[in-house]
Design a protein around this motif. Structure first.
Motif, PDB file in Angstrom:
ATOM      1  N   HIS A   1     -34.298  21.063 -11.099  1.00 44.28           N
ATOM      2  CA  HIS A   1     -34.865  19.842 -10.502  1.00 44.28           C
ATOM      3  C   HIS A   1     -34.131  18.606 -11.052  1.00 44.28           C
ATOM      4  O   HIS A   1     -33.672  17.741 -10.293  1.00 44.28           O
ATOM      5  CB  HIS A   1     -36.368  19.809 -10.817  1.00 44.28           C
ATOM      6  CG  HIS A   1     -37.106  18.624 -10.288  1.00 44.28           C
ATOM      7  ND1 HIS A   1     -38.482  18.532 -10.334  1.00 44.28           N
ATOM      8  CD2 HIS A   1     -36.687  17.471  -9.726  1.00 44.28           C
ATOM      9  CE1 HIS A   1     -38.866  17.381  -9.805  1.00 44.28           C
ATOM     10  NE2 HIS A   1     -37.797  16.716  -9.431  1.00 44.28           N
TER      11      HIS A   1
ATOM     12  N   GLY B   1     -31.158  13.102  -2.206  1.00 45.94           N
ATOM     13  CA  GLY B   1     -32.383  12.549  -1.630  1.00 45.94           C
ATOM     14  C   GLY B   1     -32.564  13.006  -0.193  1.00 45.94           C
ATOM     15  O   GLY B   1     -31.846  13.892   0.291  1.00 45.94           O
ATOM     16  N   PRO B   2     -33.515  12.367   0.501  1.00 43.30           N
ATOM     17  CA  PRO B   2     -33.926  12.812   1.840  1.00 43.30           C
ATOM     18  C   PRO B   2     -32.820  12.899   2.886  1.00 43.30           C
ATOM     19  O   PRO B   2     -32.956  13.632   3.866  1.00 43.30           O
ATOM     20  CB  PRO B   2     -34.973  11.768   2.246  1.00 43.30           C
ATOM     21  CG  PRO B   2     -35.497  11.244   0.955  1.00 43.30           C
ATOM     22  CD  PRO B   2     -34.356  11.291  -0.014  1.00 43.30           C
ATOM     23  N   GLU B   3     -31.713  12.188   2.693  1.00 51.25           N
ATOM     24  CA  GLU B   3     -30.631  12.242   3.695  1.00 51.25           C
ATOM     25  C   GLU B   3     -29.705  13.436   3.491  1.00 51.25           C
ATOM     26  O   GLU B   3     -28.777  13.638   4.276  1.00 51.25           O
ATOM     27  CB  GLU B   3     -29.791  10.956   3.623  1.00 51.25           C
ATOM     28  CG  GLU B   3     -30.561   9.690   3.930  1.00 51.25           C
ATOM     29  CD  GLU B   3     -31.235   9.759   5.292  1.00 51.25           C
ATOM     30  OE1 GLU B   3     -30.555  10.094   6.285  1.00 51.25           O
ATOM     31  OE2 GLU B   3     -32.466   9.515   5.351  1.00 51.25           O
TER      32      GLU B   3
ATOM     33  N   GLU C   1     -28.254  17.421   2.406  1.00 51.09           N
ATOM     34  CA  GLU C   1     -28.416  18.869   2.513  1.00 51.09           C
ATOM     35  C   GLU C   1     -27.667  19.554   1.370  1.00 51.09           C
ATOM     36  O   GLU C   1     -26.602  19.099   0.965  1.00 51.09           O
ATOM     37  CB  GLU C   1     -27.846  19.386   3.843  1.00 51.09           C
ATOM     38  CG  GLU C   1     -28.654  18.956   5.045  1.00 51.09           C
ATOM     39  CD  GLU C   1     -28.077  19.468   6.366  1.00 51.09           C
ATOM     40  OE1 GLU C   1     -28.711  19.197   7.402  1.00 51.09           O
ATOM     41  OE2 GLU C   1     -26.996  20.099   6.369  1.00 51.09           O
TER      42      GLU C   1
ATOM     43  N   ARG D   1     -35.777  20.749  -2.544  1.00 54.60           N
ATOM     44  CA  ARG D   1     -36.944  20.130  -1.911  1.00 54.60           C
ATOM     45  C   ARG D   1     -37.658  19.157  -2.851  1.00 54.60           C
ATOM     46  O   ARG D   1     -38.228  18.165  -2.401  1.00 54.60           O
ATOM     47  CB  ARG D   1     -37.915  21.207  -1.428  1.00 54.60           C
ATOM     48  CG  ARG D   1     -37.336  22.032  -0.270  1.00 54.60           C
ATOM     49  CD  ARG D   1     -38.164  23.258   0.051  1.00 54.60           C
ATOM     50  NE  ARG D   1     -39.505  22.938   0.527  1.00 54.60           N
ATOM     51  CZ  ARG D   1     -40.455  23.849   0.737  1.00 54.60           C
ATOM     52  NH1 ARG D   1     -40.206  25.141   0.510  1.00 54.60           N
ATOM     53  NH2 ARG D   1     -41.635  23.499   1.168  1.00 54.60           N
ATOM     54  N   TYR D   2     -37.633  19.448  -4.170  1.00 56.15           N
ATOM     55  CA  TYR D   2     -38.310  18.540  -5.127  1.00 56.15           C
ATOM     56  C   TYR D   2     -37.785  17.114  -5.018  1.00 56.15           C
ATOM     57  O   TYR D   2     -38.503  16.165  -5.293  1.00 56.15           O
ATOM     58  CB  TYR D   2     -38.120  19.018  -6.570  1.00 56.15           C
ATOM     59  CG  TYR D   2     -38.795  20.324  -6.921  1.00 56.15           C
ATOM     60  CD1 TYR D   2     -40.005  20.706  -6.347  1.00 56.15           C
ATOM     61  CD2 TYR D   2     -38.219  21.183  -7.854  1.00 56.15           C
ATOM     62  CE1 TYR D   2     -40.609  21.907  -6.682  1.00 56.15           C
ATOM     63  CE2 TYR D   2     -38.823  22.383  -8.196  1.00 56.15           C
ATOM     64  CZ  TYR D   2     -40.021  22.741  -7.607  1.00 56.15           C
ATOM     65  OH  TYR D   2     -40.601  23.932  -7.946  1.00 56.15           O
ATOM     66  N   VAL D   3     -36.494  16.963  -4.690  1.00 61.64           N
ATOM     67  CA  VAL D   3     -35.925  15.614  -4.607  1.00 61.64           C
ATOM     68  C   VAL D   3     -35.871  15.122  -3.155  1.00 61.64           C
ATOM     69  O   VAL D   3     -35.217  14.121  -2.859  1.00 61.64           O
ATOM     70  CB  VAL D   3     -34.515  15.548  -5.261  1.00 61.64           C
ATOM     71  CG1 VAL D   3     -34.615  15.823  -6.759  1.00 61.64           C
ATOM     72  CG2 VAL D   3     -33.538  16.520  -4.605  1.00 61.64           C
ATOM     73  N   GLY D   4     -36.550  15.841  -2.267  1.00 60.34           N
ATOM     74  CA  GLY D   4     -36.673  15.380  -0.885  1.00 60.34           C
ATOM     75  C   GLY D   4     -35.514  15.783   0.005  1.00 60.34           C
ATOM     76  O   GLY D   4     -35.477  15.434   1.189  1.00 60.34           O
ATOM     77  N   ALA D   5     -34.541  16.520  -0.552  1.00 65.80           N
ATOM     78  CA  ALA D   5     -33.382  16.945   0.236  1.00 65.80           C
ATOM     79  C   ALA D   5     -33.696  18.261   0.953  1.00 65.80           C
ATOM     80  O   ALA D   5     -34.771  18.841   0.764  1.00 65.80           O
ATOM     81  CB  ALA D   5     -32.151  17.081  -0.661  1.00 65.80           C
ATOM     82  N   THR D   6     -32.755  18.710   1.782  1.00 67.85           N
ATOM     83  CA  THR D   6     -32.991  19.871   2.638  1.00 67.85           C
ATOM     84  C   THR D   6     -32.102  21.046   2.221  1.00 67.85           C
ATOM     85  O   THR D   6     -30.878  20.921   2.208  1.00 67.85           O
ATOM     86  CB  THR D   6     -32.660  19.509   4.099  1.00 67.85           C
ATOM     87  OG1 THR D   6     -33.494  18.395   4.459  1.00 67.85           O
ATOM     88  CG2 THR D   6     -32.936  20.670   5.042  1.00 67.85           C
TER      89      THR D   6
END
Ligand SMILES: *Cc1c(COP(=O)(O)O)cnc(C)c1O
Length: 384
Positions: A62, A71-73, A75, A91-96
């Motif tokens: 993590h 981050g979310p943007e 992969e 996923r913990y950091v909002g990524a895919t």
């Protein structure tokens, strides 16, 4: 009846216990000098410049994703044949997380399929050294370089393994490497983990994230320090720290790593030889130019061809005092990942592997006679 053989277990001696007791009698139970010394030991053993210890391998992953600024943007690519923590950290950091199928031979991520999965949002690759077999790091790192991607290798199974003559964790083919010190892994701290890296900025980011995002470093404070009490939280971190009590156990255990890994390799060689003539049982393949650390000994069994179910084989072995496990239920089978549109069948090579895989006992305290007993029991139960 002889003793039960689990698929894996720790090896703790009186000197390990004494090392822990010595810390308990001292001044520092956590955030003290034993954690620093443990980190220095890990760095030395892996030929890395730095090691940062964590409360477990999952928090280490993590923190590594956070240190990469994911981050979310973004992969991140990993493999379906792993413990879910390798994908959860993304996923913990909002990524895919994006999965790339394995190659059949060694069950590690298939570099030939990697490039096709890289898109404009891809930022990093998390290869997993499954069972202790290093992934094809030279090819993976060449692909990562071409596309400007970071590599964080999951070496929870691979402390003591080498690739191209370099220890896993040395940073030759990756930016950061994660280790786990769960009791079933090569050496243990009860719970524990670490990241090795050669990059000072990543090391600092890992340390900051491990301890709430709080710093006293004058160079990083936003305001001038009004006095010796002053500290600032400059980002949202966690308490992901390892204790000195655990680090003492880890230091004592690391002193035995070479012996533990050597014994695991002897056990694997004995299994390999004994399985040679056995029909329907195939040890998972090994890759050239690597030295395997044998966290697990995994065989592929043609259950369908032999007319036996894996469940009945596992139960029959258990009745004979032999523990086995399946590593792993693939990431894409878990309901928590169903919203990505994945399910059984999404990654055919991984699914075929999952249908046949069985981890049989592998731990350094096993005797040769234990190895022989496992093989005879398996041959008897399978009727081959
Ligand atoms: C054990 C393991 C982890 C997580 O380590 P913990 O210390 O149990 O949190 C991650 N990835 C793999 C492949 C593992 O086997």
């Amino acid at each position: 009846m002889s003793t039960f053989l689990p698929y894996g277990r720790q090896w703790i001696d009186e000197d390990d216990i004494a090392a822990v007791a010595a810390v308990l009698r001292g001044d520092w139970l956590t955030q003290g000098p034993t954690v620093d010394a443990f980190e220095a030991d890990i760095a030395r053993l892996t030929s890395a410049r730095f090691a940062v210890a964590f409360s477990n391998g999952t928090t280490a992953l993590h923190a590594a994703c956070a240190a990469l600024g994911l981050g979310p943007e973004d992969e991140v690519i990993t493999t379906p044949i792993t413990f879910t923590a390798s994908a959860n950290c993304v996923r913990y950091v909002g990524a895919t997380p994006v999965l790339v199928d394995i190659e059949a031979k060694a069950a590690t991520i298939d570099p030939a399929r990697l490039e096709a999965a890289i898109g404009p949002k891809t930022r990093a690759i998390i290869p997993v050294h499954y069972a202790g077999q290093p992934a094809r790091m030279e090819e993976i790192s060449a692909i990562a370089k071409r596309h400007g991607l970071a590599i964080l290798d999951d070496a929870a199974h691979a402390l003591g393994a080498t690739v191209g003559g370099s220890p896993i964790g040395s940073g030759r083919f990756s930016d950061m490497t994660m280790f786990s010190f769960h009791p079933v892994k090569h050496v243990t701290t009860g719970e524990g983990g670490a990241i090795t890296t050669n990059d000072e900025k990543l090391r600092d980011a890992l340390r900051l994230f491990r301890s709430h995002g709080i710093t006293r470093d004058p160079a990083r404070l936003h305001a001038p320090s009004p006095g010796p009490w002053y500290q600032e939280q400059i980002l949202l971190g966690h308490n992901f720290r390892l204790t000195d009590i655990q680090a003492a156990l880890g230091r004592s255990q690391l002193g035995k790593l070479e012996r533990f890994v050597a014994r695991r390799r002897e056990i694997a060689a004995r299994y390999d030889a004994l399985f040679q003539p056995v029909r329907g049982v195939e040890p998972v393949g090994r890759l050239e130019g690597t030295e395997h650390a044998f966290h697990l000994y995994v065989v592929r069994i043609d259950f369908a061809g032999l007319g036996k179910s894996r469940a009945e084989v596992m139960i029959a072995l258990r009745e004979r005092g032999i523990g086995t496990q399946v590593h792993y239920v693939p990431v894409h089978h878990h309901p928590s990942y169903a919203d990505r549109g994945w399910g059984p069948g999404s990654f055919p090579v991984a699914d075929a592997f999952y249908a046949e895989a069985l981890s049989i006992p592998m731990f350094p305290a096993m005797q040769d006679a234990d190895v022989d007993r496992v093989v005879s029991a398996l041959v008897e139960v399978l009727g081959v």
